[in-house]
Every structure is written in C-alpha cells, then in structure tokens.
Design a protein around this motif. Structure first.
Motif, PDB file in Angstrom:
ATOM      1  N   ASP A  97       0.828  -1.198   0.000  1.00 64.27           N
ATOM      2  CA  ASP A  97       0.000   0.000   0.000  1.00 64.27           C
ATOM      3  C   ASP A  97       0.865   1.251   0.000  1.00 64.27           C
ATOM      4  OD1 ASP A  97      -1.415   2.143   2.009  1.00 64.27           O
ATOM      5  OD2 ASP A  97      -2.875   1.131   0.697  1.00 64.27           O
ATOM      6  N   LYS A  98       0.585   2.163  -0.933  1.00 65.19           N
ATOM      7  CA  LYS A  98       1.395   3.378  -1.072  1.00 65.19           C
ATOM      8  C   LYS A  98       1.382   4.220   0.197  1.00 65.19           C
ATOM      9  CE  LYS A  98       1.039   3.751  -6.066  1.00 65.19           C
ATOM     10  NZ  LYS A  98       0.659   4.557  -7.218  1.00 65.19           N
ATOM     11  N   GLY A  99       0.250   4.277   0.844  1.00 67.69           N
ATOM     12  CA  GLY A  99       0.151   5.051   2.083  1.00 67.69           C
ATOM     13  C   GLY A  99       1.011   4.470   3.185  1.00 67.69           C
ATOM     14  N   VAL A 100       1.029   3.150   3.273  1.00 68.59           N
ATOM     15  CA  VAL A 100       1.851   2.478   4.286  1.00 68.59           C
ATOM     16  C   VAL A 100       3.330   2.696   3.994  1.00 68.59           C
ATOM     17  CG1 VAL A 100       2.472   0.235   5.283  1.00 68.59           C
ATOM     18  CG2 VAL A 100       0.066   0.764   4.809  1.00 68.59           C
ATOM     19  N   VAL A 101       3.701   2.600   2.727  1.00 69.21           N
ATOM     20  CA  VAL A 101       5.093   2.833   2.316  1.00 69.21           C
ATOM     21  C   VAL A 101       5.495   4.257   2.668  1.00 69.21           C
ATOM     22  CG1 VAL A 101       6.669   3.026   0.345  1.00 69.21           C
ATOM     23  CG2 VAL A 101       5.084   1.087   0.489  1.00 69.21           C
ATOM     24  N   LEU A 102       4.653   5.224   2.319  1.00 69.54           N
ATOM     25  CA  LEU A 102       4.944   6.622   2.623  1.00 69.54           C
ATOM     26  C   LEU A 102       5.087   6.829   4.131  1.00 69.54           C
ATOM     27  CD1 LEU A 102       5.309   9.576   1.825  1.00 69.54           C
ATOM     28  CD2 LEU A 102       2.811   9.784   1.798  1.00 69.54           C
ATOM     29  N   ASN A 103       4.171   6.274   4.899  1.00 66.33           N
ATOM     30  CA  ASN A 103       4.237   6.424   6.359  1.00 66.33           C
ATOM     31  C   ASN A 103       5.509   5.810   6.936  1.00 66.33           C
ATOM     32  OD1 ASN A 103       1.844   7.849   6.571  1.00 66.33           O
ATOM     33  ND2 ASN A 103       0.610   6.009   6.880  1.00 66.33           N
ATOM     34  N   LEU A 104       5.887   4.643   6.445  1.00 64.33           N
ATOM     35  CA  LEU A 104       7.095   3.982   6.929  1.00 64.33           C
ATOM     36  C   LEU A 104       8.328   4.841   6.659  1.00 64.33           C
ATOM     37  CD1 LEU A 104       8.687   1.530   8.018  1.00 64.33           C
ATOM     38  CD2 LEU A 104       8.729   0.680   5.660  1.00 64.33           C
ATOM     39  N   TRP A 105       8.443   5.328   5.442  1.00 68.61           N
ATOM     40  CA  TRP A 105       9.597   6.158   5.087  1.00 68.61           C
ATOM     41  C   TRP A 105       9.571   7.486   5.825  1.00 68.61           C
ATOM     42  CZ3 TRP A 105      13.695   5.623   1.419  1.00 68.61           C
ATOM     43  CH2 TRP A 105      13.826   4.333   0.920  1.00 68.61           C
ATOM     44  N   ALA A 106       8.396   8.093   5.934  1.00 68.89           N
ATOM     45  CA  ALA A 106       8.283   9.373   6.644  1.00 68.89           C
ATOM     46  C   ALA A 106       8.690   9.206   8.107  1.00 68.89           C
ATOM     47  CB  ALA A 106       6.863   9.917   6.534  1.00 68.89           C
ATOM     48  N   GLU A 107       8.247   8.146   8.716  1.00 66.80           N
ATOM     49  CA  GLU A 107       8.600   7.882  10.118  1.00 66.80           C
ATOM     50  C   GLU A 107      10.097   7.606  10.254  1.00 66.80           C
ATOM     51  OE1 GLU A 107       8.152   7.440  14.177  1.00 66.80           O
ATOM     52  OE2 GLU A 107       6.675   8.187  12.735  1.00 66.80           O
ATOM     53  N   SER A 108      10.655   6.920   9.291  1.00 65.44           N
ATOM     54  CA  SER A 108      12.071   6.559   9.340  1.00 65.44           C
ATOM     55  C   SER A 108      13.000   7.763   9.228  1.00 65.44           C
ATOM     56  CB  SER A 108      12.409   5.569   8.218  1.00 65.44           C
ATOM     57  OG  SER A 108      11.653   4.391   8.363  1.00 65.44           O
ATOM     58  N   PHE A 109      12.540   8.817   8.568  1.00 69.84           N
ATOM     59  CA  PHE A 109      13.395   9.983   8.328  1.00 69.84           C
ATOM     60  C   PHE A 109      12.852  11.275   8.936  1.00 69.84           C
ATOM     61  CE2 PHE A 109      14.454   7.024   4.898  1.00 69.84           C
ATOM     62  CZ  PHE A 109      15.824   6.956   5.065  1.00 69.84           C
ATOM     63  N   LYS A 110      11.901  11.164   9.845  1.00 72.08           N
ATOM     64  CA  LYS A 110      11.260  12.366  10.384  1.00 72.08           C
ATOM     65  C   LYS A 110      12.225  13.262  11.165  1.00 72.08           C
ATOM     66  CE  LYS A 110       9.580  10.313  14.671  1.00 72.08           C
ATOM     67  NZ  LYS A 110       8.401   9.885  15.412  1.00 72.08           N
TER      68      LYS A 110
END
Length: 95
Positions: free
Chosen positions: A23-36
């Motif tokens: 899921d694109k939203g899950v991917v975005l959230n994972l990456w956003a959280e990883s680099f916040k």
C-alpha cells in the motif's frame, strides 16, 4: 523531514528504478517515520549520492556506471591536455 518531502524522495527513487510493494500510504508512512528526524536536504543529498554511486540497485547501476566512465574519460582528457601543455612549454623553451 515532512511527509511531502518524503514523497519527493520516493518519487526520485521510483524514477531511478526502485519498486515499492504494498500500500502506497503504508510505504509513505514507513519512510516518513524513518526519516522524520533528519532534514530533507541531507536525505535528498544522500539519495542522490547513492543513486550516483550504487552499481547494483538503481537501473542495474547504469547511472553510476555511466558516471564512473565519464569521470574516467574526463580524467584522461585532463591528462591529455596537461601533456599537450607540457609539450608546448618544452617547444617554447627550445626556441
């Protein structure tokens, strides 16, 4: 880094040949959280640096391989130019 900035990084990676599954939203959230906690400028630079040097991940390393070859040719060109300058100086001193 914000979610919007993370989206830009992911878009760059997709253009470079990375495929994200799920899921694109899950991917975005994972990456956003990883680099916040890291400034976008540093993640962007790191992303570009890796694309330019990684010889396996991105489009089979084509970008990195072309850059390596171009840098080699550029170095050879500089060496040739230096040799020509040296020869010219030697001819000028013989006059």
């Amino acid at each position: 880094m914000t979610k919007e900035e993370t989206s830009k990084i992911l878009a760059i990676l997709v253009v470079a040949g990375v495929r994200f599954e799920g899921d694109k939203g899950v991917v975005l959230n994972l990456w956003a959280e990883s680099f916040k906690d890291i400034d976008y400028r540093f993640v962007s630079r790191a992303t570009h640096d890796i694309i330019l040097t990684e010889t396996e991940l991105f489009a089979n390393g084509l970008i990195a391989k072309i850059r390596t070859r171009a840098k080699m040719l550029e170095s050879l060109s500089i060496i040739e130019r230096d040799k020509l300058e040296e020869e010219k100086c030697q001819l000028d001193t013989k006059k």
